[in-house]
Design a protein around this motif. Structure first.
Motif, PDB file in Angstrom:
ATOM      1  N   MET A   1       0.844  -1.177   0.000  1.00 36.49           N
ATOM      2  CA  MET A   1       0.000   0.000   0.000  1.00 36.49           C
ATOM      3  C   MET A   1       0.887   1.236   0.000  1.00 36.49           C
ATOM      4  O   MET A   1       1.808   1.342   0.799  1.00 36.49           O
ATOM      5  CB  MET A   1      -0.893  -0.019   1.241  1.00 36.49           C
ATOM      6  N   GLU A   2       0.594   2.185  -0.881  1.00 37.72           N
ATOM      7  CA  GLU A   2       1.336   3.436  -0.918  1.00 37.72           C
ATOM      8  C   GLU A   2       1.000   4.285   0.298  1.00 37.72           C
ATOM      9  O   GLU A   2      -0.117   4.230   0.809  1.00 37.72           O
ATOM     10  CB  GLU A   2       0.987   4.214  -2.195  1.00 37.72           C
ATOM     11  N   GLN A   3       1.947   5.075   0.747  1.00 37.66           N
ATOM     12  CA  GLN A   3       1.782   5.898   1.949  1.00 37.66           C
ATOM     13  C   GLN A   3       1.057   7.190   1.591  1.00 37.66           C
ATOM     14  O   GLN A   3       1.660   8.230   1.379  1.00 37.66           O
ATOM     15  CB  GLN A   3       3.156   6.205   2.548  1.00 37.66           C
ATOM     16  N   ARG A   4      -0.286   7.112   1.501  1.00 40.62           N
ATOM     17  CA  ARG A   4      -1.108   8.274   1.199  1.00 40.62           C
ATOM     18  C   ARG A   4      -2.556   7.997   1.589  1.00 40.62           C
ATOM     19  O   ARG A   4      -2.938   6.854   1.747  1.00 40.62           O
ATOM     20  CB  ARG A   4      -1.029   8.659  -0.270  1.00 40.62           C
ATOM     21  N   VAL A   5      -3.322   9.047   1.722  1.00 38.56           N
ATOM     22  CA  VAL A   5      -4.758   8.950   1.953  1.00 38.56           C
ATOM     23  C   VAL A   5      -5.435   9.607   0.763  1.00 38.56           C
ATOM     24  O   VAL A   5      -5.085  10.725   0.381  1.00 38.56           O
ATOM     25  CB  VAL A   5      -5.176   9.652   3.269  1.00 38.56           C
ATOM     26  N   SER A   6      -6.416   8.920   0.168  1.00 37.21           N
ATOM     27  CA  SER A   6      -7.102   9.440  -1.009  1.00 37.21           C
ATOM     28  C   SER A   6      -8.442  10.079  -0.680  1.00 37.21           C
ATOM     29  O   SER A   6      -8.860  11.031  -1.338  1.00 37.21           O
ATOM     30  CB  SER A   6      -7.349   8.302  -2.011  1.00 37.21           C
ATOM     31  N   LEU A   7      -9.139   9.511   0.310  1.00 39.96           N
ATOM     32  CA  LEU A   7     -10.499   9.929   0.602  1.00 39.96           C
ATOM     33  C   LEU A   7     -10.775   9.793   2.094  1.00 39.96           C
ATOM     34  O   LEU A   7     -10.395   8.794   2.703  1.00 39.96           O
ATOM     35  CB  LEU A   7     -11.478   9.030  -0.180  1.00 39.96           C
ATOM     36  N   VAL A   8     -11.434  10.793   2.655  1.00 45.65           N
ATOM     37  CA  VAL A   8     -11.954  10.726   4.020  1.00 45.65           C
ATOM     38  C   VAL A   8     -13.457  10.917   3.898  1.00 45.65           C
ATOM     39  O   VAL A   8     -13.913  11.904   3.305  1.00 45.65           O
ATOM     40  CB  VAL A   8     -11.350  11.817   4.926  1.00 45.65           C
ATOM     41  N   THR A   9     -14.237   9.973   4.438  1.00 40.74           N
ATOM     42  CA  THR A   9     -15.690  10.079   4.410  1.00 40.74           C
ATOM     43  C   THR A   9     -16.188  10.343   5.821  1.00 40.74           C
ATOM     44  O   THR A   9     -15.856   9.603   6.748  1.00 40.74           O
ATOM     45  CB  THR A   9     -16.331   8.783   3.861  1.00 40.74           C
ATOM     46  N   LEU A  10     -16.983  11.396   5.962  1.00 37.50           N
ATOM     47  CA  LEU A  10     -17.562  11.742   7.247  1.00 37.50           C
ATOM     48  C   LEU A  10     -19.007  11.264   7.281  1.00 37.50           C
ATOM     49  O   LEU A  10     -19.809  11.627   6.412  1.00 37.50           O
ATOM     50  CB  LEU A  10     -17.524  13.261   7.460  1.00 37.50           C
ATOM     51  N   GLY A  11     -19.348  10.451   8.266  1.00 36.15           N
ATOM     52  CA  GLY A  11     -20.729  10.024   8.454  1.00 36.15           C
ATOM     53  C   GLY A  11     -21.521  11.145   9.098  1.00 36.15           C
ATOM     54  O   GLY A  11     -21.105  11.677  10.129  1.00 36.15           O
ATOM     55  N   VAL A  12     -22.652  11.509   8.474  1.00 39.31           N
ATOM     56  CA  VAL A  12     -23.425  12.652   8.954  1.00 39.31           C
ATOM     57  C   VAL A  12     -24.875  12.262   9.226  1.00 39.31           C
ATOM     58  O   VAL A  12     -25.413  11.353   8.600  1.00 39.31           O
ATOM     59  CB  VAL A  12     -23.361  13.825   7.949  1.00 39.31           C
ATOM     60  N   ALA A  13     -25.501  12.956  10.157  1.00 35.78           N
ATOM     61  CA  ALA A  13     -26.898  12.675  10.507  1.00 35.78           C
ATOM     62  C   ALA A  13     -27.863  13.251   9.477  1.00 35.78           C
ATOM     63  O   ALA A  13     -28.877  12.646   9.167  1.00 35.78           O
ATOM     64  CB  ALA A  13     -27.211  13.244  11.893  1.00 35.78           C
ATOM     65  N   ASP A  14     -27.554  14.417   8.940  1.00 35.65           N
ATOM     66  CA  ASP A  14     -28.430  15.099   7.986  1.00 35.65           C
ATOM     67  C   ASP A  14     -27.549  15.602   6.855  1.00 35.65           C
ATOM     68  O   ASP A  14     -26.819  16.595   7.013  1.00 35.65           O
ATOM     69  CB  ASP A  14     -29.146  16.248   8.693  1.00 35.65           C
ATOM     70  N   LEU A  15     -27.600  14.939   5.701  1.00 33.98           N
ATOM     71  CA  LEU A  15     -26.706  15.254   4.593  1.00 33.98           C
ATOM     72  C   LEU A  15     -26.883  16.694   4.113  1.00 33.98           C
ATOM     73  O   LEU A  15     -25.891  17.390   3.865  1.00 33.98           O
ATOM     74  CB  LEU A  15     -26.916  14.270   3.436  1.00 33.98           C
ATOM     75  N   ALA A  16     -28.104  17.165   3.979  1.00 34.60           N
ATOM     76  CA  ALA A  16     -28.341  18.530   3.502  1.00 34.60           C
ATOM     77  C   ALA A  16     -27.755  19.557   4.469  1.00 34.60           C
ATOM     78  O   ALA A  16     -27.119  20.536   4.052  1.00 34.60           O
ATOM     79  CB  ALA A  16     -29.829  18.773   3.295  1.00 34.60           C
ATOM     80  N   GLN A  17     -27.940  19.327   5.763  1.00 29.39           N
ATOM     81  CA  GLN A  17     -27.400  20.251   6.762  1.00 29.39           C
ATOM     82  C   GLN A  17     -25.878  20.226   6.746  1.00 29.39           C
ATOM     83  O   GLN A  17     -25.232  21.281   6.811  1.00 29.39           O
ATOM     84  CB  GLN A  17     -27.919  19.886   8.153  1.00 29.39           C
ATOM     85  N   ALA A  18     -25.281  19.038   6.656  1.00 30.29           N
ATOM     86  CA  ALA A  18     -23.824  18.927   6.632  1.00 30.29           C
ATOM     87  C   ALA A  18     -23.264  19.600   5.378  1.00 30.29           C
ATOM     88  O   ALA A  18     -22.256  20.309   5.439  1.00 30.29           O
ATOM     89  CB  ALA A  18     -23.408  17.459   6.701  1.00 30.29           C
ATOM     90  N   ARG A  19     -23.910  19.370   4.245  1.00 37.32           N
ATOM     91  CA  ARG A  19     -23.470  19.995   2.989  1.00 37.32           C
ATOM     92  C   ARG A  19     -23.501  21.519   3.130  1.00 37.32           C
ATOM     93  O   ARG A  19     -22.551  22.206   2.765  1.00 37.32           O
ATOM     94  CB  ARG A  19     -24.376  19.542   1.849  1.00 37.32           C
ATOM     95  N   ALA A  20     -24.596  22.045   3.668  1.00 37.05           N
ATOM     96  CA  ALA A  20     -24.716  23.495   3.846  1.00 37.05           C
ATOM     97  C   ALA A  20     -23.626  24.033   4.760  1.00 37.05           C
ATOM     98  O   ALA A  20     -23.046  25.097   4.499  1.00 37.05           O
ATOM     99  CB  ALA A  20     -26.096  23.834   4.402  1.00 37.05           C
ATOM    100  N   PHE A  21     -23.307  23.300   5.831  1.00 35.91           N
ATOM    101  CA  PHE A  21     -22.252  23.730   6.752  1.00 35.91           C
ATOM    102  C   PHE A  21     -20.922  23.873   6.021  1.00 35.91           C
ATOM    103  O   PHE A  21     -20.256  24.907   6.110  1.00 35.91           O
ATOM    104  CB  PHE A  21     -22.117  22.737   7.921  1.00 35.91           C
ATOM    105  N   TYR A  22     -20.521  22.838   5.282  1.00 36.27           N
ATOM    106  CA  TYR A  22     -19.226  22.887   4.596  1.00 36.27           C
ATOM    107  C   TYR A  22     -19.232  23.916   3.472  1.00 36.27           C
ATOM    108  O   TYR A  22     -18.222  24.595   3.239  1.00 36.27           O
ATOM    109  CB  TYR A  22     -18.803  21.490   4.128  1.00 36.27           C
ATOM    110  N   GLN A  23     -20.363  24.109   2.804  1.00 37.40           N
ATOM    111  CA  GLN A  23     -20.436  25.160   1.799  1.00 37.40           C
ATOM    112  C   GLN A  23     -20.352  26.540   2.455  1.00 37.40           C
ATOM    113  O   GLN A  23     -19.744  27.453   1.895  1.00 37.40           O
ATOM    114  CB  GLN A  23     -21.704  25.012   0.961  1.00 37.40           C
ATOM    115  N   ASP A  24     -20.904  26.680   3.663  1.00 38.33           N
ATOM    116  CA  ASP A  24     -20.779  27.940   4.390  1.00 38.33           C
ATOM    117  C   ASP A  24     -19.335  28.223   4.790  1.00 38.33           C
ATOM    118  O   ASP A  24     -18.959  29.375   4.999  1.00 38.33           O
ATOM    119  CB  ASP A  24     -21.673  27.955   5.632  1.00 38.33           C
ATOM    120  N   LEU A  25     -18.518  27.166   4.891  1.00 43.17           N
ATOM    121  CA  LEU A  25     -17.089  27.353   5.147  1.00 43.17           C
ATOM    122  C   LEU A  25     -16.348  27.797   3.891  1.00 43.17           C
ATOM    123  O   LEU A  25     -15.179  28.154   3.950  1.00 43.17           O
ATOM    124  CB  LEU A  25     -16.451  26.055   5.652  1.00 43.17           C
ATOM    125  N   GLY A  26     -17.031  27.725   2.743  1.00 50.21           N
ATOM    126  CA  GLY A  26     -16.405  28.122   1.490  1.00 50.21           C
ATOM    127  C   GLY A  26     -16.036  26.963   0.584  1.00 50.21           C
ATOM    128  O   GLY A  26     -15.446  27.157  -0.474  1.00 50.21           O
TER     129      GLY A  26
END
Length: 140
Positions: free
Chosen positions: A1-26
């Motif tokens: 295995m190469e020494q790197r991380v390709s993807l981090v997935t965050l489990g969220v309770a409300d996808l629309a709310q989580a999406r809005a939060f990260y979009q509000d961060l820019g």
């Protein structure tokens, strides 16, 4: 295995709310409003938001609802930028767990917790190199 991380997935309770939060961060995404997963390009890797139940099923883990022993980090170019990111996160709905302050390792950092409980350390590390594209390298 190469020494790197390709993807981090965050489990969220409300996808629309989580999406809005990260979009509000820019953060920006090409995901459609009805998509069941939201991907954000984050430098040389991808951060995904997906329903917590679906993520637990997919990875075959028992979701106890507690902290999973992982903290995400976002490095910036100055202590002032740490404070600015923390302020923007709080405005977007995050809880500030630790305000920006000098660290024992010679940098400056603070921590916010997103609405789903994922902790993010925002750090200025003068011992690392932060390239124009946001990639981080050990050493200065």
């Amino acid at each position: 295995m190469e020494q790197r991380v390709s993807l981090v997935t965050l489990g969220v309770a409300d996808l629309a709310q989580a999406r809005a939060f990260y979009q509000d961060l820019g953060w920006t995404t090409g995901a459609e409003p009805d998509d069941d997963v939201v991907f954000f390009q984050a430098g040389g890797m991808i951060v995904a938001l997906w329903g917590r139940d679906q993520l637990a099923d997919d990875t075959v883990v028992k979701d106890t609802g507690g902290w999973g022993g992982v903290t995400l980090a976002h490095n910036v170019r100055s202590p002032a930028e740490v404070d600015a990111v923390l302020e923007r996160a709080e405005t977007a709905g995050a809880t500030i767990a630790r305000p920006g302050a000098e660290t024992f390792w010679g940098g400056y950092s603070g921590v916010f917790v997103d609405p789903d409980g994922h902790p993010w350390e925002i750090a200025h590390n003068p011992h690392w190199t932060l390239a124009d594209d946001g990639s981080v390298r050990l050493g200065s």
